[in-house]
Enzyme design. Structure first.
Site, PDB file in Angstrom:
ATOM      1  N   ARG A  91       0.793  -1.180  -0.196  1.00  0.00           N
ATOM      2  CA  ARG A  91       0.175  -0.007   0.065  1.00  0.00           C
ATOM      3  C   ARG A  91       0.816   1.233  -0.062  1.00  0.00           C
ATOM      4  O   ARG A  91       1.926   1.362   0.835  1.00  0.00           O
ATOM      5  CB  ARG A  91      -0.846   0.023   1.273  1.00  0.00           C
ATOM      6  CG  ARG A  91      -1.880   1.084   1.360  1.00  0.00           C
ATOM      7  CD  ARG A  91      -2.787   0.939   0.337  1.00  0.00           C
ATOM      8  NE  ARG A  91      -4.209   1.979   0.533  1.00  0.00           N
ATOM      9  CZ  ARG A  91      -5.038   2.498   0.129  1.00  0.00           C
ATOM     10  NH1 ARG A  91      -5.138   1.754  -1.295  1.00  0.00           N
ATOM     11  NH2 ARG A  91      -5.986   2.949   0.358  1.00  0.00           N
ATOM     12  N   THR A 364      -8.783   0.504 -10.194  1.00  0.00           N
ATOM     13  CA  THR A 364      -8.368  -0.474  -9.449  1.00  0.00           C
ATOM     14  C   THR A 364      -8.687  -1.793 -10.185  1.00  0.00           C
ATOM     15  O   THR A 364      -9.551  -1.746 -11.165  1.00  0.00           O
ATOM     16  CB  THR A 364      -9.164  -0.611  -8.138  1.00  0.00           C
ATOM     17  OG1 THR A 364      -8.953   0.659  -7.454  1.00  0.00           O
ATOM     18  CG2 THR A 364      -8.753  -1.326  -7.099  1.00  0.00           C
ATOM     19  N   GLY A 456     -14.094   0.736  -5.154  1.00  0.00           N
ATOM     20  CA  GLY A 456     -14.156   1.658  -4.076  1.00  0.00           C
ATOM     21  C   GLY A 456     -14.670   0.987  -2.826  1.00  0.00           C
ATOM     22  O   GLY A 456     -14.792  -0.265  -2.538  1.00  0.00           O
TER      23      GLY A 456
END
Ligand code: DON
Length: 555
Positions: A91, A364, A456
């Protein structure tokens, strides 16, 4: 669909991947070229971790709006040799010069879009380090071999599809000149479907990452180029930020629900905790014995409660005390359900946070891989919004993420996905922003499935719905293609995909007090890989909502 079939026919006629022999693995990803990259690695004797590097890096090239080397992700893995699950946390981190009020004006109000557009929105990328970590600790092939497909695809180019064309078109105004140059046709218009997209700078960056085992990205020529570019665009990255970036290998969350073992991701993702909380509530309410309307009511109420806890308690557990044990305890499940009423919707008022509109979560990406050795990869990676910050760092071909928007930039102030947060997810130097990415693995004595999706805030509920189908013995395709519903505490509203709930049931639910928004578009893009142990057979599913593909690999 037709194009996908043609592609598979083409693949079967030109490569040995589909040649019938013994099945040795499965790769499922959001783009046919990325699936091909992974399948070729498995075919050549590589393991799932080698294939993951190939798939991940190729997605960075062919789906540049969704994820990339300027972003991050979570790799949930099962290493058969050590019989161990692990989460590789790649991350992004907040730059060391960032402060809790980075995106606020003098009066303490959020400055619109400052955490979304431009270089200031970018966290310190983790993906290059993540790929090198996978290679160094779990791979069997050279880093160069696993990055070769991505390098070639960037260098030689690939055919732009409508999905990429539409994304480029819709984000054109956010692009910096560098991005516009790379993503334009010879006539300076946004690149169109059918044209070839060549990304020479990106190819060079991949080659530098490949030769240096990613060191160059963090403390070499590439890092200097990145720093100069971000600083010139108003970013606050420093050399120390890049040098200090570290992959963290974390213990996943593992718990048994409805006779299945579920393995998912811990903070800085909120996914595993929220998923387990929802499943605990469903278990408590005897979900599988209910009629279908009551089931939806119970789903909504469990989603509401888990997202309320997310907003209140969750953040990077290396920086704040996340009361994980409490949140996952039976006692907390019972307390959360104290005010549950089968005939009435609860309301989301008590926390008094702002309400917000949703943004379509269109970016994503997720991929799932299982190999012949028993290794499994379930990985979700991101640059956050469409093309991240919209900025390519000059000379690198790499889009900077805008993952900083996943922090709570002010308590109670909603981010792009309408998510609110508290101090637990406030910005601090070096901290990782809370994520909803939920790569997950579900196993039983008979089978295993690796699954995940972009989307999301909706990621966690999508993964849960698919898992519930799988638990009910639905096929991997049915689980992935399930029509979706979503509630996230705030705004206090159930969102449903077209056709997900019939109108009589909608009326019944409205009668119980639920606000329901019937969406015009589908959401999510889920990719799963599965294996049945006894038959030694592999399967997978590619979401009907996207253009991805599943490849079963034969020896
Ligand atoms: O980490 C997160 O939760 C977000 N940055 C994920 C963004 C996403 O899934 C976007 N869209 N589909």
């Amino acid at each position: 669909m037709l194009r996908l079939l043609l592609f598979i026919l083409f693949l079967c006629s030109t490569t040995p991947i589909c040649a019938q022999g013994n099945p040795i693995g499965v790769v499922s990803s959001a783009h046919p070229l990325a699936s091909q990259a992974g399948a070729e690695i498995l075919k050549n004797g590589g393991n799932a971790f080698d294939a993951a590097i190939a798939v991940s890096s190729t997605l960075s090239v062919v789906e540049p709006f969704g994820s990339g080397l300027g972003g991050g992700g979570f790799f949930l893995i099962y290493d058969a040799a050590s019989d161990r699950y692990s989460m590789i946390d790649a991350r992004e981190r907040a730059p060391l010069n960032s402060t809790a009020d980075l995106y606020l004006d003098n009066l303490g109000n959020p400055i619109p879009r400052l955490s979304i557009d431009g270089a200031l929105a970018a966290g310190i990328p983790g993906l290059p380090a993540g790929l090198a970590f996978l290679n160094g600790n779990y791979g069997t092939m050279s880093f160069e071999e696993t990055l070769e497909f991505a390098f070639k695809t960037a260098q030689d180019g690939f055919i732009v599809d409508e999905r990429l064309q539409d994304r480029v078109y819709s984000q054109w105004e956010r692009f910096n000149d560098e991005a516009k140059n790379i993503f334009s046709s010879p006539n300076d218009e946004p690149i169109a479907a059918g044209e070839i997209l060549v990304q020479e700078d990106l190819a060079r960056s991949i080659s530098m990452i490949s030769e240096s085992h990613a060191r160059d990205f963090y403390e070499g020529i590439l890092s200097i180029t990145l720093l100069e570019a971000t600083q010139a665009m108003g970013g606050i990255w420093t050399a120390e930020d890049l040098m200090d970036y570290e992959i963290i290998e974390r213990e996943p969350l593992i718990e048994s629900f409805f006779g299945h073992n579920i393995i998912s991701v811990p903070p800085p993702s909120s996914g595993g905790i929220a998923l387990f909380q929802m499943l605990s509530m469903l278990n408590q309410l005897d979900y599988f014995s209910l009629n279908s309307t009551d089931q939806i009511h119970v789903l909504i109420e469990s989603m509401r409660r888990a997202y309320r806890d997310r907003a209140q308690y969750l953040g990077d557990s290396d920086y704040v005390d996340v009361p994980m044990e409490m949140l996952l305890s039976e006692r907390h499940t019972n307390e959360s359900l104290n005010d549950f009423d089968m005939n009435r919707a609860s309301n989301s008022e008590p926390m008094m946070l702002d309400e917000a509109d949703f943004q379509e979560g269109m970016d994503t990406t997720h991929f799932s891989i299982i190999d012949q050795f028993g290794n499994i990869v379930s990985a979700t990676q991101s640059i956050n919004y469409n093309f991240g910050s919209g900025m390519i760092a000059s000379g690198t071909g790499i889009f900077l993420n805008n993952e900083m928007d996943d922090f709570s930039i002010k308590p109670g102030y909603p981010n792009l996905y309408g998510l609110v947060g508290s101090e637990a997810n406030a910005i601090a130097p070096g901290k990782r922003m809370l994520s909803s990415m939920t790569p997950t693995i579900i196993t039983s004595e008979e089978d295993v499935m690796a699954i995940g999706t972009p989307g999301g805030s909706r990621i966690i509920t999508m993964v849960m719905l698919a898992i519930l189908d799988w638990i009910e013995n639905k096929s991997v395709e049915q689980s992935v293609n399930h029509l979706r519903i979503h509630h996230q505490y705030l705004p206090d509203m159930l969102q449903i995909e077209p056709g997900a709930i019939n109108s009589a049931t909608i009326n019944d639910l409205r009668g119980r007090g639920h606000e329901i928004e019937e969406l015009e578009n589908n959401f999510g893009n889920m990719f799963a890989a599965a294996k049945k142990y006894q038959e030694d057979s592999y399967s997978g599913a590619a979401d009907f909502r996207g253009v991805g593909s599943v490849l079963i690999v034969y020896d």
